[in-house]
Design a protein around this motif. Structure first.
Motif, PDB file in Angstrom:
ATOM      1  N   ASN A  40       0.841  -1.186   0.000  1.00  0.00           N
ATOM      2  CA  ASN A  40       0.000   0.000   0.000  1.00  0.00           C
ATOM      3  C   ASN A  40       0.880   1.241   0.000  1.00  0.00           C
ATOM      4  OD1 ASN A  40      -2.089  -1.822   0.240  1.00  0.00           O
ATOM      5  ND2 ASN A  40      -2.153  -1.644   2.452  1.00  0.00           N
ATOM      6  N   ARG A  70      -3.312   4.503  -0.585  1.00  0.00           N
ATOM      7  CA  ARG A  70      -3.928   3.988  -1.805  1.00  0.00           C
ATOM      8  C   ARG A  70      -3.879   2.465  -1.721  1.00  0.00           C
ATOM      9  NH1 ARG A  70      -4.274   7.072  -5.921  1.00  0.00           N
ATOM     10  NH2 ARG A  70      -2.369   8.176  -5.441  1.00  0.00           N
ATOM     11  N   LEU A  75      -8.755   5.052  -2.321  1.00  0.00           N
ATOM     12  CA  LEU A  75      -8.170   5.654  -1.127  1.00  0.00           C
ATOM     13  C   LEU A  75      -8.851   5.084   0.106  1.00  0.00           C
ATOM     14  CD1 LEU A  75      -7.856   9.408  -2.140  1.00  0.00           C
ATOM     15  CD2 LEU A  75      -6.130   7.616  -2.249  1.00  0.00           C
TER      16      LEU A  75
END
Length: 130
Positions: A40, A70, A75
């Motif tokens: 991530n 992200r 998001l």
């Protein structure tokens, strides 16, 4: 081993090199190679003082740390809150809450853990520009 290349193990996992012609590394054989796990990407960390609200509960003043990252193209936010245990406990029991940041922006959250005066949370809705 005795199985032909490209077969699955008994638990459903492919053997190393499965599906590639002998002597060719994966990716050069013309076969599609699955994407490797990508970690991530942390975009920002926000800290400050804010308010947490939930339907039927009193508003609680908190200090927050929000990590925005992200994940798989979207998001996601998570973090921790520091406030009164007595105030956070009723909100922890509710599935939906909202964190109001010092900028006035709001983030839909759910408290996932509460120990003493510290709560952990995850975003439950769209995370826009914070």
């Amino acid at each position: 081993m005795g199985r032909a290349s490209g077969t699955e193990d008994t638990d459903g996992r492919c053997e190393a090199g499965a599906g590639t012609p002998a002597g060719k590394p994966p990716g050069l054989s013309g076969h599609r190679v699955p994407r490797m796990f990508e970690p991530n990407e942390i975009l920002t960390t926000l800290t400050g003082r804010g308010l947490v609200t939930a339907e039927g509960c009193e508003t609680v003043r908190v200090r927050y740390r929000v990590v925005v990252e992200r994940r798989q193209g979207g998001l996601f936010a998570y973090g921790d809150l520091h406030g009164s245990h007595a105030g956070l406990r009723p909100i922890w029991l509710e599935p939906d809450a909202q964190l109001r940041l010092k900028t006035g922006r709001r983030l839909d959250i759910s408290l996932t853990d509460l120990v003493g005066d510290t709560a952990e949370f995850e975003s439950t809705g769209a995370v826009g520009a914070l």
